[in-house]
Design a protein around this motif. Structure first.
Motif, PDB file in Angstrom:
ATOM      1  N   PRO A   1      16.100  10.822 -35.519  1.00  0.00           N
ATOM      2  CA  PRO A   1      16.984   9.826 -34.917  1.00  0.00           C
ATOM      3  C   PRO A   1      16.480   8.403 -35.122  1.00  0.00           C
ATOM      4  CG  PRO A   1      15.587  10.799 -33.239  1.00  0.00           C
ATOM      5  CD  PRO A   1      15.251  11.511 -34.530  1.00  0.00           C
ATOM      6  N   ALA A   2      17.432   7.469 -35.157  1.00  0.00           N
ATOM      7  CA  ALA A   2      17.099   6.047 -35.205  1.00  0.00           C
ATOM      8  C   ALA A   2      18.213   5.278 -34.498  1.00  0.00           C
ATOM      9  CB  ALA A   2      16.943   5.555 -36.637  1.00  0.00           C
ATOM     10  N   PRO A   3      17.869   4.223 -33.736  1.00  0.00           N
ATOM     11  CA  PRO A   3      18.881   3.491 -32.975  1.00  0.00           C
ATOM     12  C   PRO A   3      19.663   2.469 -33.789  1.00  0.00           C
ATOM     13  CG  PRO A   3      16.709   2.586 -32.533  1.00  0.00           C
ATOM     14  CD  PRO A   3      16.503   3.774 -33.424  1.00  0.00           C
ATOM     15  N   SER A   4      19.169   2.110 -34.972  1.00  0.00           N
ATOM     16  CA  SER A   4      19.825   1.083 -35.778  1.00  0.00           C
ATOM     17  C   SER A   4      19.445   1.275 -37.239  1.00  0.00           C
ATOM     18  CB  SER A   4      19.394  -0.316 -35.326  1.00  0.00           C
ATOM     19  OG  SER A   4      18.007  -0.497 -35.606  1.00  0.00           O
ATOM     20  N   LEU A   5      20.144   0.578 -38.109  1.00  0.00           N
ATOM     21  CA  LEU A   5      19.807   0.649 -39.535  1.00  0.00           C
ATOM     22  C   LEU A   5      18.432   0.050 -39.803  1.00  0.00           C
ATOM     23  CD1 LEU A   5      20.405   1.268 -42.459  1.00  0.00           C
ATOM     24  CD2 LEU A   5      21.836  -0.786 -42.575  1.00  0.00           C
ATOM     25  N   ALA A   6      18.112  -1.041 -39.114  1.00  0.00           N
ATOM     26  CA  ALA A   6      16.795  -1.654 -39.308  1.00  0.00           C
ATOM     27  C   ALA A   6      15.682  -0.690 -38.918  1.00  0.00           C
ATOM     28  CB  ALA A   6      16.704  -2.945 -38.501  1.00  0.00           C
TER      29      ALA A   6
END
Length: 420
Positions: free
Chosen positions: A384-389
């Motif tokens: 998982p990741a909260p944003s593209l950055a």
């Protein structure tokens, strides 16, 4: 470069020396209007329409609301041609090919029929209505084919729909209006089960894949079922990524569909000289990333451009979750062998999609930017990741020196293929 995510977007910052290319279709828009495109296709099959007689009872099969086809444009033009043959509105019925989907609301019927709503009779197929089904035969794979009685007993049967890539039937459109479109639940499940090789433990048939019809067992089952009722006419559209009708194919059901598939492959395939270490793919924003089942399409296409063991960043908001209540339950099976065995024991179409997702999660590192809780993403084998950055930061720790990336701004609309 901005990549869509739900109703918003994320900026993508890549070192110029790392960018190997941007994969997106270049679709020449026709000089004709959508109505002119449809009319031209129908003009080409006037000899077939000339065989329709004034007393004929006609059933037109079209897709449900989950698959936009341009029906509000082509259905009125098609009915107009039938009227010219002396067939009155009362002898025409539009049958919504639900497959195993839910019934449509009155508002959805209105969107599908456009100006025909309230004028032409419309009904929803019911895959569980035994009285409304009739058995027409068995395929070579021993699938008993039971179809909607209205369609089978009509004097004339017309199939409509849209052509696009399908991740295991090869292409949508054509024969899919019959199976699974207006078939029994058992026939729908059995035809999709053909995606697996006959022998337990042997996995998915490699010919049941995106953009391939040759030797594809799922396609073959659908073609055989369609041949049992021999539709009188086919009309299929091809849409641009922004849902504009750019082409239409009409005529004999098998030939017109194959012609449309060849055209679609040429328009929506993108030659890739070399697979990348990293593929950054957006589904194209809402509604293309409305749920994970829909987003899987972009994941599947992006995987074709990725090196074995490579990293994929998938932007898929999934505001409506998984897309089916039972989808996530399948990930209790941690290994592909156990997953396949469970599918063979109790096959579900959504289980097949979950199986395909897990296959890719085990072949690549997939970093998912979505609304899902981290624990659910991890349980599906992804990161998982909260944003593209944040996803790019995670990818940076996994990529080799001198890595190369490909970007897909609208991953569900284009298929990367090996450059000749």
């Amino acid at each position: 470069m901005d990549l869509k995510y739900g109703s918003t977007s994320f900026p993508l910052l890549l070192p110029p020396e790392c960018l190997a290319g941007v994969i997106e279709p270049v679709i020449p828009l026709p000089s004709q209007s959508p109505e002119e495109v449809i009319s031209g296709a129908l003009d080409d099959c006037e000899p077939m329409l000339a065989n329709f007689a004034p007393g004929d009872r006609v059933v037109i099969v079209t897709s449900d609301i989950t698959r936009y086809t341009g029906s509000e444009v082509y259905l009125p033009l098609l009915v107009e041609r039938l009227n010219r043959q002396g067939i009155p509105d009362r002898n025409i019925e539009i049958l919504i090919a639900l497959g195993i989907h839910r019934k449509q609301t009155p508002h959805e019927h209105e969107k599908i029929l456009g100006p025909l709503h309230g004028r032409i009779r419309v009904s929803d197929h019911d895959c569980d209505d035994r009285a409304g089904l009739v058995t027409v035969g068995k395929t070579s794979a021993n699938i008993e084919v039971s179809l909607n009685r209205r369609a089978v007993e009509a004097d004339r049967l017309i199939l409509t729909g849209v052509i696009g890539f399908h991740y295991f039937a090869g292409f949508g459109g054509g024969r899919k209006a019959i199976l699974p479109g207006i078939a029994s639940r058992q026939a729908c499940m059995a035809s999709h089960f053909c995606v697996l090789n006959p022998q337990p433990g042997s996995g998915k048939n490699p010919l049941a894949t995106t953009g391939n019809l040759e030797g594809n067992p799922v396609h073959q089952a659908m073609v055989e079922a369609c041949a049992m009722v021999e539709p009188d006419l086919l009309l299929n559209t091809v849409l641009s990524p922004d849902k504009r009708i750019v082409a239409a194919f009409a005529g004999e059901w098998r030939e017109a569909h194959e012609r449309g598939c060849r055209s679609y492959r040429e328009l929506f395939s993108y030659p890739v000289a070399a697979k990348a270490d990293l593929v950054v793919v957006s589904c194209g924003g809402f509604p293309r990333d409305i749920n994970l089942i829909q987003a899987h399409k972009s994941m599947e296409y992006a995987s074709q451009a990725l090196k074995p063991g490579g990293v994929m960043i998938l932007l898929a908001e999934c505001r409506d979750g998984f897309g089916n209540a039972t989808f996530f339950d399948w990930f209790r099976h941690r290994t592909l062998d156990r997953f396949e065995a469970a599918l063979r024991e109790q096959y579900e179409i959504n289980g097949q999609t979950a199986y395909s997702l897990l296959q890719k999660a085990q072949r690549f590192t997939i970093i998912l930017v979505s609304r899902f809780p981290d624990h659910q993403v991890k349980e599906m084998g992804m990161t998982p990741a909260p944003s593209l950055a944040a996803a790019m930061e995670k990818a940076g720790t996994l990529l080799p020196p001198l890595w190369r990336a490909l970007v897909m701004p609208d991953g569900g609309s284009v298929l990367p293929v090996a450059a000749p």
